[in-house]
Design an enzyme around this catalytic site. Structure first.
Site, PDB file in Angstrom:
ATOM      1  N   ASP A  19     -11.702 -52.824  22.841  1.00  0.00           N
ATOM      2  CA  ASP A  19     -11.047 -52.417  24.086  1.00  0.00           C
ATOM      3  C   ASP A  19     -11.759 -53.069  25.266  1.00  0.00           C
ATOM      4  O   ASP A  19     -12.878 -53.556  25.139  1.00  0.00           O
ATOM      5  CB  ASP A  19     -10.973 -50.899  24.219  1.00  0.00           C
ATOM      6  CG  ASP A  19     -12.314 -50.226  24.002  1.00  0.00           C
ATOM      7  OD1 ASP A  19     -12.341 -49.125  23.457  1.00  0.00           O
ATOM      8  OD2 ASP A  19     -13.343 -50.838  24.379  1.00  0.00           O
TER       9      ASP A  19
ATOM     10  N   ASP B  94     -12.917 -53.048  29.293  1.00  0.00           N
ATOM     11  CA  ASP B  94     -13.212 -52.275  30.495  1.00  0.00           C
ATOM     12  C   ASP B  94     -13.362 -53.240  31.660  1.00  0.00           C
ATOM     13  O   ASP B  94     -14.053 -54.256  31.557  1.00  0.00           O
ATOM     14  CB  ASP B  94     -14.506 -51.483  30.305  1.00  0.00           C
ATOM     15  CG  ASP B  94     -14.382 -50.452  29.189  1.00  0.00           C
ATOM     16  OD1 ASP B  94     -13.283 -49.878  29.041  1.00  0.00           O
ATOM     17  OD2 ASP B  94     -15.356 -50.235  28.451  1.00  0.00           O
TER      18      ASP B  94
ATOM     19  N   ASP C 224     -26.389 -48.326  30.395  1.00  0.00           N
ATOM     20  CA  ASP C 224     -27.479 -47.934  29.495  1.00  0.00           C
ATOM     21  C   ASP C 224     -28.301 -49.115  28.987  1.00  0.00           C
ATOM     22  O   ASP C 224     -29.460 -49.295  29.360  1.00  0.00           O
ATOM     23  CB  ASP C 224     -26.963 -47.049  28.349  1.00  0.00           C
ATOM     24  CG  ASP C 224     -25.710 -47.576  27.654  1.00  0.00           C
ATOM     25  OD1 ASP C 224     -25.261 -48.702  27.975  1.00  0.00           O
ATOM     26  OD2 ASP C 224     -25.178 -46.872  26.775  1.00  0.00           O
TER      27      ASP C 224
HETATM   28  P1  ATP Z   1     -17.749 -49.515  22.287  1.00  0.00           P
HETATM   29  O1  ATP Z   1     -16.508 -49.530  23.126  1.00  0.00           O
HETATM   30  O2  ATP Z   1     -17.909 -50.579  21.292  1.00  0.00           O
HETATM   31  O3  ATP Z   1     -18.041 -48.164  21.759  1.00  0.00           O
HETATM   32  P2  ATP Z   1     -19.031 -49.813  24.823  1.00  0.00           P
HETATM   33  O4  ATP Z   1     -20.342 -50.429  25.184  1.00  0.00           O
HETATM   34  O5  ATP Z   1     -17.814 -50.431  25.425  1.00  0.00           O
HETATM   35  O6  ATP Z   1     -18.973 -49.797  23.266  1.00  0.00           O
HETATM   36  P3  ATP Z   1     -18.172 -47.420  26.047  1.00  0.00           P
HETATM   37  O7  ATP Z   1     -18.505 -46.024  25.681  1.00  0.00           O
HETATM   38  O8  ATP Z   1     -16.783 -47.912  25.943  1.00  0.00           O
HETATM   39  O9  ATP Z   1     -19.134 -48.316  25.168  1.00  0.00           O
HETATM   40  O10 ATP Z   1     -18.715 -47.620  27.525  1.00  0.00           O
HETATM   41  C1  ATP Z   1     -18.453 -48.771  28.303  1.00  0.00           C
HETATM   42  C2  ATP Z   1     -19.672 -49.153  29.117  1.00  0.00           C
HETATM   43  O11 ATP Z   1     -20.033 -48.080  29.997  1.00  0.00           O
HETATM   44  C3  ATP Z   1     -20.927 -49.404  28.291  1.00  0.00           C
HETATM   45  O12 ATP Z   1     -20.989 -50.713  27.815  1.00  0.00           O
HETATM   46  C4  ATP Z   1     -22.028 -49.115  29.294  1.00  0.00           C
HETATM   47  O13 ATP Z   1     -22.219 -50.191  30.175  1.00  0.00           O
HETATM   48  C5  ATP Z   1     -21.440 -47.953  30.081  1.00  0.00           C
HETATM   49  N1  ATP Z   1     -21.828 -46.664  29.486  1.00  0.00           N
HETATM   50  C6  ATP Z   1     -21.113 -45.925  28.601  1.00  0.00           C
HETATM   51  N2  ATP Z   1     -21.748 -44.803  28.279  1.00  0.00           N
HETATM   52  C7  ATP Z   1     -22.897 -44.808  28.969  1.00  0.00           C
HETATM   53  C8  ATP Z   1     -23.999 -43.910  29.063  1.00  0.00           C
HETATM   54  N3  ATP Z   1     -24.030 -42.784  28.356  1.00  0.00           N
HETATM   55  N4  ATP Z   1     -25.007 -44.243  29.897  1.00  0.00           N
HETATM   56  C9  ATP Z   1     -24.957 -45.372  30.623  1.00  0.00           C
HETATM   57  N5  ATP Z   1     -23.976 -46.254  30.565  1.00  0.00           N
HETATM   58  C10 ATP Z   1     -22.950 -45.996  29.753  1.00  0.00           C
HETATM   59 MG    MG Z   2     -15.807 -49.755  25.244  1.00  0.00          MG
END
Ligand code: ATP
Ligand code: MG
Length: 440
Positions: free
Chosen positions: A63, A65, A142
């Protein structure tokens, strides 16, 4: 690397299109549309987070963002297919058929000195809703690998935190001081494990130390949030590795205390859990469907057996009743840690309570088991038990074969069979006659 307010002034390292591997072919058409339209309207528009990270390591982003300096209202004005969501922080969801592109306005770092950031007694952030610039947005993220911004204006990547280097070194590193970042949001411990398992990265030493130190803080995280995290941890195709890492850090015990307690008393249980996790990973790899209730059933199985036996010592009840009651009680206690929706716990209890029924291989009850709406899941569960030597393999074969028969052959087979396979269980009174078909 630092994350105090002065860091907000840092200039990013800009990696030009020629110097990185993220191609527009990796990006969905919908995400590109959103990026281009924001850009044309004069806003900054970046892809950020997991999609940039995954594209850089050669995985298919699932996905996308988008981060922008447009406010949510400005985003909504640009896209008729946008909907604003979120209470803690407003985001726009731009929908294209089944695909949703999440568009977030840059936010200020939760750790900078903004009044709008609230912490609980343990330092956990409970509110952080201040808009900011990209220079601020980066510090609230993070891990360094999650803080890379792909700029649609010239296809470059902006890296404020050394994320590209950490990706090259296959390292999960936190932005800022590890202990503080884990205290702010203990879910990051689970995220560290999830990304390490998925990307096959190692967790940086300071992050590991912070995890060992702060594992207990997971209890402060709302149970509802942990269910989402549980799903991501165990349903992304890397469940076995994830479980091993969670166990290493003591995180699994925080999430599933009853399972962990049983594992201590009965280390052999681990084989069953590992077999189930491998099975889940295999199913995902081959595109088969999975349901969280199966793994939950695995995590509750052995504790349920123990508790059910205790119940039966004290009270007269059937094995199935005792199992169902035990699972009910265990699920109730579990809700304090991870709130599991009823749509999973109810079928899970049924699946567990059906296990003793596989030992009855003839008569109407056997036929009824085949027709039970939870038969398929219960059968898969029984097969798994037999794979680890927990149930008779002859019995497993019997139920595998009987399913292949036509309806009339089935009925014959189930009734004709002279003697059920030996499994050393006491027969129960139910077998007395054919008139008990109504019981279940
Ligand atoms: P995936 O979609 O593969 O699970 P992702 O890195 O995209 O991984 P998401 O939960 O979709 O994870 O979050 C998008 C972005 O938002 C992350 O890459 C990070 O930069 C930020 N993020 C998400 N959760 C947190 C958190 N708990 N603390 C800090 N930043 C976060
Ligand atoms: Mg994501």
């Amino acid at each position: 690397m630092t994350n105090d307010a002065s860091a907000e002034k840092h200039a990013p390292q800009i990696i030009s299109r020629a110097a990185h591997t993220v191609s527009r072919k990796d990006i969905s058409d919908s995400a590109l549309k959103v990026l281009y339209r924001l850009h044309k309207a004069g806003f900054q528009a970046f892809l950020v987070g997991g999609c940039v990270r995954d594209a850089l390591v050669g995985l298919h982003p699932k996905d996308f963002d988008v981060a922008t300096d447009a406010t949510p209202d400005e985003v909504r004005a640009l896209f008729s297919n946008a909907r604003l969501i979120g209470r803690r922080f407003r985001l726009a969801h731009v929908r294209f058929g089944r695909e949703i592109i999440e568009v977030a306005t840059f936010r200020a770092a939760a750790i900078s000195k903004h009044d709008d950031v609230e912490h609980d007694d343990h330092g956990r952030i409970i509110r952080d809703n201040v808009y900011g610039t990209i220079e601020e947005d980066v510090w609230r993220r993070d891990f360094t690998c999650n803080a890379l911004y792909y700029n649609i204006a010239d296809f470059s990547i902006w890296d404020y935190v050394g994320g590209c280097q950490d990706i090259d070194e296959r390292k999960i590193a936190l932005i800022g001081e590890a202990g503080q970042r884990m205290r702010e949001d203990p879910v990051r411990m689970l995220r560290a494990v999830r990304f390490a398992a998925k990307l096959d990265f190692r967790i940086a030493d300071d992050v590991r130390r912070a995890m060992h130190e702060h594992v207990g803080l997971l209890t402060n995280v709302p149970a509802a949030r942990l269910f989402d995290e549980f799903m991501k941890l165990f349903q992304s195709g890397y469940a076995e590795k994830t479980y091993r890492l969670l166990s290493e850090f003591g995180l699994f015990a925080e999430m599933f205390p009853a399972t962990a307690q049983e594992l201590k008393a009965n280390p052999g249980y681990q084989e069953f859990i590992l077999a189930a996790l491998r099975n889940t990973d295999r199913r995902i790899a081959s595109g088969k469907s999975i349901t969280p209730m199966f793994l939950l059933g695995v995590f509750f199985w052995q504790p349920s057996l123990r508790l059910a036996a205790e119940h039966r010592e004290k009270e007269h009840m059937s094995e199935a009743q005792a199992l169902s009651l035990a699972a009910y009680e265990l699920v109730g206690a579990q809700q304090k840690r991870i709130s599991i929706p009823k749509r999973f716990t109810i079928p899970m209890r049924e699946m567990l309570a059906l296990q003793p029924r596989f030992e009855i291989t003839r008569g109407k009850r056997a036929l009824k088991l085949l027709e039970h709406r939870r038969f398929r899941a219960a059968y898969d569960f029984m097969i798994l038990r037999s794979e680890v030597g927990q149930s008779d393999s002859e019995l497993a074969d019997f139920w595998t074969d009987v399913q292949k028969l036509s309806a009339s052959d089935r009925a014959n087979r189930l009734q004709v069979l002279k003697k059920p396979p030996q499994h050393g269980r006491r027969r129960r009174r139910r077998r007395r006659g054919k008139s008990t078909a109504g019981s279940s």
